[in-house]
Scaffold this active site. Structure first.
Site, mmCIF file in Angstrom:
data_model
loop_
_atom_site.group_PDB
_atom_site.id
_atom_site.type_symbol
_atom_site.label_atom_id
_atom_site.label_comp_id
_atom_site.label_asym_id
_atom_site.label_seq_id
_atom_site.Cartn_x
_atom_site.Cartn_y
_atom_site.Cartn_z
ATOM 1 N N GLY A 76 27.102 63.044 38.746
ATOM 2 C CA GLY A 76 27.328 61.779 38.051
ATOM 3 C C GLY A 76 27.857 60.769 39.040
ATOM 4 O O GLY A 76 27.798 61.003 40.254
ATOM 5 N N SER A 116 22.523 64.641 49.641
ATOM 6 C CA SER A 116 23.135 63.351 49.322
ATOM 7 C C SER A 116 23.836 62.751 50.530
ATOM 8 O O SER A 116 24.311 63.474 51.418
ATOM 9 C CB SER A 116 24.164 63.580 48.208
ATOM 10 O OG SER A 116 25.010 62.476 48.068
ATOM 11 N N ALA A 117 23.971 61.428 50.509
ATOM 12 C CA ALA A 117 24.786 60.743 51.526
ATOM 13 C C ALA A 117 26.253 61.149 51.423
ATOM 14 O O ALA A 117 27.031 60.892 52.348
ATOM 15 C CB ALA A 117 24.651 59.234 51.351
ATOM 16 N N TYR A 147 31.523 67.893 45.434
ATOM 17 C CA TYR A 147 30.075 67.603 45.374
ATOM 18 C C TYR A 147 29.438 67.565 46.766
ATOM 19 O O TYR A 147 28.394 68.159 47.010
ATOM 20 C CB TYR A 147 29.908 66.268 44.643
ATOM 21 C CG TYR A 147 28.495 65.742 44.568
ATOM 22 C CD1 TYR A 147 27.566 66.308 43.707
ATOM 23 C CD2 TYR A 147 28.092 64.647 45.349
ATOM 24 C CE1 TYR A 147 26.269 65.812 43.626
ATOM 25 C CE2 TYR A 147 26.813 64.142 45.274
ATOM 26 C CZ TYR A 147 25.907 64.727 44.407
ATOM 27 O OH TYR A 147 24.618 64.228 44.345
ATOM 28 N N LYS A 190 25.892 55.484 37.570
ATOM 29 C CA LYS A 190 26.315 55.006 38.888
ATOM 30 C C LYS A 190 26.576 53.501 38.800
ATOM 31 O O LYS A 190 26.228 52.853 37.816
ATOM 32 C CB LYS A 190 25.219 55.266 39.923
ATOM 33 C CG LYS A 190 24.586 56.620 39.834
ATOM 34 C CD LYS A 190 25.440 57.648 40.534
ATOM 35 C CE LYS A 190 24.936 59.044 40.293
ATOM 36 N NZ LYS A 190 23.519 59.213 40.348
ATOM 37 N N LYS A 198 27.531 46.375 31.802
ATOM 38 C CA LYS A 198 28.688 45.508 31.515
ATOM 39 C C LYS A 198 28.256 44.050 31.403
ATOM 40 O O LYS A 198 28.728 43.308 30.541
ATOM 41 C CB LYS A 198 29.750 45.662 32.617
ATOM 42 C CG LYS A 198 30.482 46.996 32.565
ATOM 43 C CD LYS A 198 31.465 47.111 33.729
ATOM 44 C CE LYS A 198 32.103 48.486 33.779
ATOM 45 N NZ LYS A 198 33.067 48.609 34.885
HETATM 46 P P1 NAD Z 1 20.555 63.476 36.915
HETATM 47 O O1 NAD Z 1 21.917 63.918 36.470
HETATM 48 O O2 NAD Z 1 19.892 62.405 36.140
HETATM 49 O O3 NAD Z 1 19.570 64.721 36.976
HETATM 50 C C1 NAD Z 1 19.996 66.020 37.266
HETATM 51 C C2 NAD Z 1 19.432 66.933 36.190
HETATM 52 O O4 NAD Z 1 19.814 68.285 36.475
HETATM 53 C C3 NAD Z 1 19.990 66.618 34.792
HETATM 54 O O5 NAD Z 1 18.939 66.315 33.902
HETATM 55 C C4 NAD Z 1 20.716 67.870 34.396
HETATM 56 O O6 NAD Z 1 20.624 68.201 33.010
HETATM 57 C C5 NAD Z 1 20.005 68.930 35.250
HETATM 58 N N1 NAD Z 1 20.830 70.122 35.345
HETATM 59 C C6 NAD Z 1 22.187 70.183 35.500
HETATM 60 N N2 NAD Z 1 22.586 71.453 35.436
HETATM 61 C C7 NAD Z 1 21.471 72.214 35.244
HETATM 62 C C8 NAD Z 1 21.266 73.609 35.087
HETATM 63 N N3 NAD Z 1 22.293 74.475 35.094
HETATM 64 N N4 NAD Z 1 20.002 74.048 34.895
HETATM 65 C C9 NAD Z 1 18.970 73.183 34.856
HETATM 66 N N5 NAD Z 1 19.098 71.849 34.992
HETATM 67 C C10 NAD Z 1 20.358 71.379 35.177
HETATM 68 O O7 NAD Z 1 20.719 63.077 38.442
HETATM 69 P P2 NAD Z 1 19.685 62.366 39.439
HETATM 70 O O8 NAD Z 1 20.288 61.085 39.828
HETATM 71 O O9 NAD Z 1 18.317 62.377 38.861
HETATM 72 O O10 NAD Z 1 19.779 63.341 40.698
HETATM 73 C C11 NAD Z 1 18.763 64.271 41.049
HETATM 74 C C12 NAD Z 1 19.172 64.984 42.327
HETATM 75 O O11 NAD Z 1 19.382 64.029 43.370
HETATM 76 C C13 NAD Z 1 20.482 65.765 42.207
HETATM 77 O O12 NAD Z 1 20.406 66.932 42.976
HETATM 78 C C14 NAD Z 1 21.500 64.816 42.813
HETATM 79 O O13 NAD Z 1 22.636 65.507 43.305
HETATM 80 C C15 NAD Z 1 20.684 64.178 43.921
HETATM 81 N N6 NAD Z 1 21.213 62.866 44.332
HETATM 82 C C16 NAD Z 1 21.091 61.778 43.526
HETATM 83 C C17 NAD Z 1 21.580 60.533 43.957
HETATM 84 C C18 NAD Z 1 21.448 59.289 43.123
HETATM 85 O O14 NAD Z 1 21.786 58.218 43.606
HETATM 86 N N7 NAD Z 1 20.948 59.353 41.902
HETATM 87 C C19 NAD Z 1 22.201 60.430 45.200
HETATM 88 C C20 NAD Z 1 22.321 61.559 45.983
HETATM 89 C C21 NAD Z 1 21.796 62.770 45.559
#
Ligand code: NAD
Length: 335
Positions: A76, A116-117, A147, A190, A198
């Site tokens: 998150g 991730s960064a 994280y 985010k 907002k």
């Molecule tokens: P998101 O929270 O929308 O998607 C992650 C999904 O993983 C969710 O739908 C969640 O239900 C699922 N999940 C969690 N636990 C689970 C489990 N036990 N089994 C199966 N599914 C499960 O997040 P996102 O922004 O789409 O991120 C996707 C990936 O990219 C993640 O690995 C995140 O760490 C990485 N990431 C995202 C960002 C960003 O800016 N959004 C930045 C860096 C890294």
């Protein structure tokens, strides 16, 4: 015959967009998550509700596929990751280590891990005019607590599975991905989505709350560029972790002003210094990305924010939180 791919986390923001992208390119796609996509129906050929912390479910998820895009994670915004460290480390360690092993046992051809960064060291991110982060800056390590450390560890696990078993792994480090159809309230959103919400809910001349003093800096990458970058990396033979983001650094204050302009509203800010704000500054060095993929993100922040603001505004109208039948504020010309 179609290449068959598994996309984990397909009920979430980035993976849902990735499923659409892969379907448009003719792939057969299985999506897996613990929840369905929140804002629109999946286009995956199969969608299975599976908890990937559990080993048998990982084996079930990878059956019969050629490639794995592993995006599932408990995550998150900064407010969430700073207050759920044990839960995040527990869940994501189990997901990632089980998924790697399940991929190995099933002879998966290509495997992509989303890092991730947040793996970058705090000591390189303590000024607002921060030097862009090169991939090798990750060490000596001092990742985001919880994280970030888990992401760094899982990157290394991918490397070891390649070195020891020949699994064709890729690791990508996202820098603040944003866009429509992502969380915009509830605590996991985010900063771009939170700011859009907002401002959409604010009246003309209202004050909105900003976490920290607003001078903290970041770069933001639009979702369409993100999924294209993921796809290009998966086709490459590049093995080491690589940045995927924009390299335009802006402050949270500037981000708020940009969204306010898009909304056509005069917005004032109240700073809450008690709220978490993460590192002071963070930017992506895209040198390696350009070298390896011969490509880099191209959608401007203004274009991406307009699309995101409009989508969040429409969601708020649809869910009755904005009682206006007027269309979203007119789009300003993209810069
Ligand atoms: P998101 O929270 O929308 O998607 C992650 C999904 O993983 C969710 O739908 C969640 O239900 C699922 N999940 C969690 N636990 C689970 C489990 N036990 N089994 C199966 N599914 C499960 O997040 P996102 O922004 O789409 O991120 C996707 C990936 O990219 C993640 O690995 C995140 O760490 C990485 N990431 C995202 C960002 C960003 O800016 N959004 C930045 C860096 C890294």
């Amino acid at each position: 015959m179609n290449t068959k791919v598994l996309v984990t986390g397909a009920g979430g923001f980035i993976a849902h967009h990735l499923v659409n992208y892969l379907k448009a390119r003719g792939y057969w796609v299985r999506g897996v998550d613990i929840k369905q996509p929140e804002y629109e129906k999946t286009t995956a050929d199969e969608f299975e509700l599976l908890d990937l912390r559990l080993w048998p479910n990982c084996l079930q998820a990878v059956r019969g596929v050629d490639q794995v895009y592993n995006l599932a994670a408990n995550m998150g915004g900064i407010g969430f990751i700073e207050t759920h460290k044990a839960e995040i480390v527990h869940d994501n360690t189990l997901i990632n280590i089980h998924m790697l092993e399940a991929a190995r046992l099933n002879g998966i051809e290509r495997y992509l891990y989303t890092s991730s960064a947040c793996i970058y060291p705090g000591y390189r991110q303590n000024t607002v005019d921060v030097t862009p982060l090169r991939e090798e800056d990750a060490y000596p390590a001092d990742a985001e607590d919880g994280y970030g450390w888990e992401k760094l560890y899982s990157e290394r696990a991918c490397r070891h599975y390649h070195e020891d078993y020949g699994l064709n792994t890729h690791s990508v480090r996202f820098h603040n991905i944003f866009g429509p159809k992502g969380s915009y309230d509830g605590g996991r959103e985010k900063s771009p989505a939170a700011i859009c919400r907002k401002i959409a809910l604010a009246d003309q001349d209202d004050i909105i709350e900003v976490w920290g003093d607003g001078n903290q800096t970041r770069s933001y990458c639009y979702i369409d560029d993100c999924v294209e970058g993921i796809y290009r990396l998966m086709q490459s033979d590049y093995r080491d972790p690589i940045n995927l983001g924009q390299d335009r650094l802006i402050s949270v204050n500037e981000l708020v002003d940009m969204v306010a302009r898009i909304a056509g509203k005069n917005i004032r800010k109240r700073y809450d210094l008690t709220k978490p704000q993460g590192v002071r500054g963070r930017n992506s060095d895209n040198t390696r990305l350009r070298e390896v993929l011969k490509w880099e993100p191209r959608i401007t922040l203004e274009e991406g924010l307009e699309l995101t603001y409009r989508w969040i505004y429409d969601q708020l109208v649809d869910t009755g939180r904005i009682r206006s039948l007027e269309p979203a504020a007119p789009l300003v010309a993209a810069g």
